[in-house]
Each structure stands twice: as structure tokens, then as C-alpha cells.
Design a protein around this motif. Structure first.
Motif, PDB file in Angstrom:
ATOM      1  N   ASP A  92     106.101  41.026  45.185  1.00  0.00           N
ATOM      2  CA  ASP A  92     107.089  42.039  45.572  1.00  0.00           C
ATOM      3  C   ASP A  92     107.234  42.096  47.088  1.00  0.00           C
ATOM      4  O   ASP A  92     108.344  42.163  47.633  1.00  0.00           O
ATOM      5  CB  ASP A  92     106.661  43.410  45.049  1.00  0.00           C
ATOM      6  CG  ASP A  92     106.722  43.485  43.533  1.00  0.00           C
ATOM      7  OD1 ASP A  92     107.489  42.701  42.935  1.00  0.00           O
ATOM      8  OD2 ASP A  92     106.003  44.308  42.949  1.00  0.00           O
ATOM      9  N   SER A  93     106.097  42.070  47.770  1.00  0.00           N
ATOM     10  CA  SER A  93     106.127  42.170  49.229  1.00  0.00           C
ATOM     11  C   SER A  93     106.841  40.979  49.851  1.00  0.00           C
ATOM     12  O   SER A  93     107.675  41.127  50.756  1.00  0.00           O
ATOM     13  CB  SER A  93     104.699  42.247  49.768  1.00  0.00           C
ATOM     14  OG  SER A  93     103.995  43.309  49.153  1.00  0.00           O
ATOM     15  N   PHE A  99     109.008  39.078  48.473  1.00  0.00           N
ATOM     16  CA  PHE A  99     110.435  39.166  48.152  1.00  0.00           C
ATOM     17  C   PHE A  99     111.157  40.104  49.122  1.00  0.00           C
ATOM     18  O   PHE A  99     112.249  39.801  49.614  1.00  0.00           O
ATOM     19  CB  PHE A  99     110.612  39.656  46.713  1.00  0.00           C
ATOM     20  CG  PHE A  99     112.033  39.919  46.322  1.00  0.00           C
ATOM     21  CD1 PHE A  99     112.961  38.891  46.293  1.00  0.00           C
ATOM     22  CD2 PHE A  99     112.447  41.201  45.990  1.00  0.00           C
ATOM     23  CE1 PHE A  99     114.278  39.133  45.938  1.00  0.00           C
ATOM     24  CE2 PHE A  99     113.765  41.454  45.627  1.00  0.00           C
ATOM     25  CZ  PHE A  99     114.674  40.411  45.615  1.00  0.00           C
ATOM     26  N   PHE A 140     100.175  35.763  56.211  1.00  0.00           N
ATOM     27  CA  PHE A 140      99.084  36.734  56.371  1.00  0.00           C
ATOM     28  C   PHE A 140      98.730  37.372  55.029  1.00  0.00           C
ATOM     29  O   PHE A 140      97.557  37.486  54.655  1.00  0.00           O
ATOM     30  CB  PHE A 140      99.514  37.809  57.372  1.00  0.00           C
ATOM     31  CG  PHE A 140      98.456  38.828  57.659  1.00  0.00           C
ATOM     32  CD1 PHE A 140      97.469  38.593  58.605  1.00  0.00           C
ATOM     33  CD2 PHE A 140      98.448  40.056  56.990  1.00  0.00           C
ATOM     34  CE1 PHE A 140      96.499  39.538  58.881  1.00  0.00           C
ATOM     35  CE2 PHE A 140      97.475  41.009  57.264  1.00  0.00           C
ATOM     36  CZ  PHE A 140      96.506  40.740  58.207  1.00  0.00           C
ATOM     37  N   LEU A 141      99.756  37.760  54.283  1.00  0.00           N
ATOM     38  CA  LEU A 141      99.519  38.369  52.977  1.00  0.00           C
ATOM     39  C   LEU A 141      98.772  37.412  52.059  1.00  0.00           C
ATOM     40  O   LEU A 141      97.825  37.803  51.354  1.00  0.00           O
ATOM     41  CB  LEU A 141     100.849  38.762  52.330  1.00  0.00           C
ATOM     42  CG  LEU A 141     101.519  40.046  52.825  1.00  0.00           C
ATOM     43  CD1 LEU A 141     102.896  40.196  52.220  1.00  0.00           C
ATOM     44  CD2 LEU A 141     100.660  41.249  52.474  1.00  0.00           C
ATOM     45  N   ALA A 158     104.341  36.903  58.283  1.00  0.00           N
ATOM     46  CA  ALA A 158     103.849  38.025  57.482  1.00  0.00           C
ATOM     47  C   ALA A 158     103.430  37.558  56.092  1.00  0.00           C
ATOM     48  O   ALA A 158     102.385  37.973  55.567  1.00  0.00           O
ATOM     49  CB  ALA A 158     104.933  39.098  57.378  1.00  0.00           C
ATOM     50  N   TRP A 177     102.012  42.645  43.236  1.00  0.00           N
ATOM     51  CA  TRP A 177     102.537  43.357  44.410  1.00  0.00           C
ATOM     52  C   TRP A 177     102.675  42.417  45.607  1.00  0.00           C
ATOM     53  O   TRP A 177     103.497  42.667  46.513  1.00  0.00           O
ATOM     54  CB  TRP A 177     101.674  44.576  44.763  1.00  0.00           C
ATOM     55  CG  TRP A 177     100.326  44.271  45.327  1.00  0.00           C
ATOM     56  CD1 TRP A 177      99.152  44.193  44.661  1.00  0.00           C
ATOM     57  CD2 TRP A 177     100.008  43.998  46.703  1.00  0.00           C
ATOM     58  NE1 TRP A 177      98.130  43.883  45.512  1.00  0.00           N
ATOM     59  CE2 TRP A 177      98.630  43.767  46.778  1.00  0.00           C
ATOM     60  CE3 TRP A 177     100.760  43.933  47.883  1.00  0.00           C
ATOM     61  CZ2 TRP A 177      97.969  43.469  47.964  1.00  0.00           C
ATOM     62  CZ3 TRP A 177     100.107  43.637  49.074  1.00  0.00           C
ATOM     63  CH2 TRP A 177      98.727  43.412  49.110  1.00  0.00           C
ATOM     64  N   LYS A 180      95.064  36.982  53.219  1.00  0.00           N
ATOM     65  CA  LYS A 180      94.184  38.137  53.012  1.00  0.00           C
ATOM     66  C   LYS A 180      94.011  38.502  51.545  1.00  0.00           C
ATOM     67  O   LYS A 180      93.201  39.366  51.209  1.00  0.00           O
ATOM     68  CB  LYS A 180      94.754  39.349  53.770  1.00  0.00           C
ATOM     69  CG  LYS A 180      94.721  39.188  55.289  1.00  0.00           C
ATOM     70  CD  LYS A 180      93.298  39.076  55.818  1.00  0.00           C
ATOM     71  CE  LYS A 180      93.279  38.871  57.338  1.00  0.00           C
ATOM     72  NZ  LYS A 180      91.898  38.684  57.856  1.00  0.00           N
ATOM     73  N   THR A 181      94.804  37.881  50.693  1.00  0.00           N
ATOM     74  CA  THR A 181      94.636  38.137  49.260  1.00  0.00           C
ATOM     75  C   THR A 181      94.094  36.899  48.549  1.00  0.00           C
ATOM     76  O   THR A 181      94.156  36.798  47.329  1.00  0.00           O
ATOM     77  CB  THR A 181      95.964  38.542  48.603  1.00  0.00           C
ATOM     78  OG1 THR A 181      96.939  37.519  48.862  1.00  0.00           O
ATOM     79  CG2 THR A 181      96.467  39.865  49.123  1.00  0.00           C
TER      80      THR A 181
END
Lengths: 189, 189
Positions: A152-153, A155, A183-184, A180, A149, A187-188
Motif C-alpha cells: 500500500d505504501s 503504491f 528504505f521501506l 523511500a 501495508w 527495513k521490512t
DNA sequence: TACAGTAGAGAACGAGCGTTCTCCACGGCA
DNA sequence: TGCCGTGGAGAACGCTCGTTCTCTACTGTA
């Protein structure tokens, strides 16, 4: 004869280069075959001997554009050292590309928009290319061990930034998307 | 005379409704004025007495579409209780809208793509509408006290999901974007 | 030099577009 | 009933497009 085939290949190249540039800049339906003929420096007869018609030409231009974009982004991606930076590098490519005044967003989305449901052949090409870009991002994200996911984000951020970069005529959306995405990824981690 | 003005208003409404539907479904340049005339049940003469021409009609259709979309999304937004859920509700609207088979993405992006740089008037409208959507999201995000870059990110997810929902003909991108937006909101709480 | 085949230039064609114009039917008023 | 103006139906116009066709000039060969 091999000599004529050789000349054909060159003319073909010139046509495809001109078509890619004009179709992208003005949208395909706004470029006439005669304008294209003049720009490519080729006769109308040869143009139609090289390609089956305008729709086939559009199809091939889109196919080639994916290769060109992939090559261009790869130059940015391979420059980065960590897998995370490689992912973020695609937004550097976008920000730099938007600097050129003729940046008009994603050629595949534009083609989809202007053609409407009239050409299933071209729509199929667009769909295929999109899944290619998505797959490339997915592969890079998967290499970092993050869930799908996240890919996906990123993309979707990529897609949104492409269209907004074109409309706003600035590199800001590309930078916002990069923020963004970073950041993703953080945080992952 | 007031009676004719009254009838004009009704005819105008029918034309705009038909134009919105046809332009969105097939792209504006693929819809002829005569097809539009037939769909709206109005004479060509009246059509041209009501509007200055096709370009003016496109402009007005885009302007009205923003109102319609705003109203539609508001129904979803106002249903939600928390500010965060209100933001996420726009993706519910998108997922539901994509269920209709004639969903073809963002009408404003499509217009930008098909017109190219040929009509600065319409491009200006597109830019304005986009900043409107962006502003609405920004306002909702600001109401939760989060920084502006979160709003930018969610807006880009929104844009990317709109185009990809259309191309893939599924509600999956809308859901993926919602997942990403929820993640952003949670991690910036 | 005579000829065959190729390729270029661009005219021609049919279709579709946005827009305007012509014609005619109809309805309110004397 | 006779007249006038409004509005509808759709023909017409001028343009552009994709595609094809015609004519002409040229090049390599006997």
C-alpha cells in the motif's frame, strides 16, 4: 466483406493512437472530434462508424493505455534480478518516462479530475485501472513475503510521484519515491 | 464611495466562496459563469466588474484555497503535542475530510489535469502551492532533525493519498499513508 | 457504358460556453 | 416632482463543440 473490415481495423488503430496522444497531452475535453479526425487521417463519418461517440472513445483509450503502460513497465521489471529490484524498477520506468517533455502524469487521475462526477462510466474505468496497478505492486511485494501495508505504501509513493513528476517537470520525484520504497523494503526485510 | 466598496467586498466573497465550491465539485470548465452567478446571488454585470474573467477567477480561487487548507490542517497540527505527531496529524485531517461525500482530491492537481498546458498562469499557481505544502512538511520534519529525504517521502505519500482517497471514495488511503509515514519516522528516529 | 452502393468532404445543426450590451426599475438630489 | 446615474435582469453575440446530414466522386459489376 473482409477487406473493409481489415481497413476498419487499421483506421481504428490510427484513431486510438491519435486519441491517446492528444487526450493525454491536452486533456480530453480540449481535443475536438475534428482535430482528432484530422490527426488520424480519417473521415468524420468513419470516426463515428467506428466509435459510439466521444465518451466511448475516451473509455477505450484509457483501457488501452493500461495495457501499454503495463507492457512498458514490464520491460523494466523483468530486467531486474531480485524481487525487490523488480519493485524498485517501476520507479526507473517513471524517471525515464518523465524525461520526455510531454509527460503529464497519470492519465487516469487526469481523466478523473477533468471529468468530475459527470461520467460514472469513465470513473469506473479509472477505478478499475488503479486497482490493477495496485494489484500488480501488491503481487510483487507479496512475493517477497512482506506484509500488505508495505505494498500500500509503495503504491501511494508511486501515485504521488506520478503527479509530482508532471507538475515539477523533473524526474526528481520518481527518484525520491524510489529512495523511500527502497528504505521501506530494507527495513521490512 | 466607501459604501459601494463595502458591498463589493461582500459580493466578492460570495462569488469566491461559490466558485471554490463549484469548481472543486465539478471541475472549473464544467461550471458556467451563469451558474456561478446564480449560486453567488449576484448579477452577471457585477461578476465581471469584480473579476477580469474566468481565468483570473480560477487563479484567485486556487490562491484562496491554499489559505483555507493551511488553516484547516493547522487546527489538526497544533492539537498534537510532539513534532512527530504534528506531522502525522495532516493525515488525520485528510481522513476526516474524505468523510464528506464531496471530497474530490487535491484541487491543485485537478486544476493542472483539466487545464493541460493551456494556461501557464494557472500552472504557475499550482506549482507554487505544491511547493508550499511541501515546504510546510519539510519544515516540520526538519524540526525533528531528520534528513530531507524523509520529508520528500512523506510529501509523496500525502500526494498519493489525496488522489487515491478521491478515487476510492474512502479514508483508507489516508490511513495507509499515515501508517507508512509513522514507520518512516520511527525508523529514522 | 449505365448503375448501385460506399465512403469522403465538409456543411449544417443545436447546444453550451464566456463575454458584452441593452433595457428598465429604482433611489438620491434639485 | 423631475432628473440622472447606478445596478440588476437577461437577451444577444460570437465562438466552439459533438453529432448528423447532404452531396459528390468513385469503384466494381452487368
Amino acid at each position: 466483406m473482409t477487406t473493409t473490415t481489415q481497413g476498419d481495423a487499421e483506421a481504428r488503430e490510427r484513431v486510438l493512437e491519435a486519441a491517446d496522444r492528444l487526450f493525454y497531452a491536452k486533456s480530453a475535453h480540449a481535443v475536438g472530434m475534428d482535430e482528432l479526425r484530422a490527426e488520424a487521417g480519417v473521415s468524420l463519418k468513419k470516426l463515428y462508424s467506428l466509435f459510439d461517440g466521444k465518451e466511448a472513445l475516451v473509455e477505450e483509450v484509457l483501457r488501452r493505455r493500461e495495457e501499454a503502460i503495463t507492457a512498458a513497465t514490464m520491460k523494466y521489471v523483468l530486467r531486474a534480478s531480485t524481487p525487490e529490484d523488480q519493485i524498485l524498477a517501476v520507479f526507473d520506468w517513471m524517471a525515464d518516462s518523465s524525461g520526455t517533455t510531454d509527460f503529464r502524469g497519470c492519465a487516469f487521475i487526469n481523466s478523473y479530475a477533468e471529468l468530475g462526477p459527470s461520467s460514472e462510466r469513465v470513473t469506473a474505468v479509472v477505478r478499475h485501472q488503479k486497482s490493477g496497478v495496485r494489484g500488480a505492486i501488491a503481487a510483487m511485494v507479496a512475493a517477497t513475503g512482506r506484509p500488505e501495508w508495505v505494498a500500500d505504501s509503495i503504491f501511494l509513493l508511486f501515485e504521488g510521484a506520478m503527479t509530482n513528476t508532471a507538475i515539477t517537470v523533473s524526474s526528481e520525484p520518481a527518484r525520491q519515491a524510489q529512495v523511500a520504497a527502497r528504505f521501506l523494503l530494507e527495513k521490512t526485510a
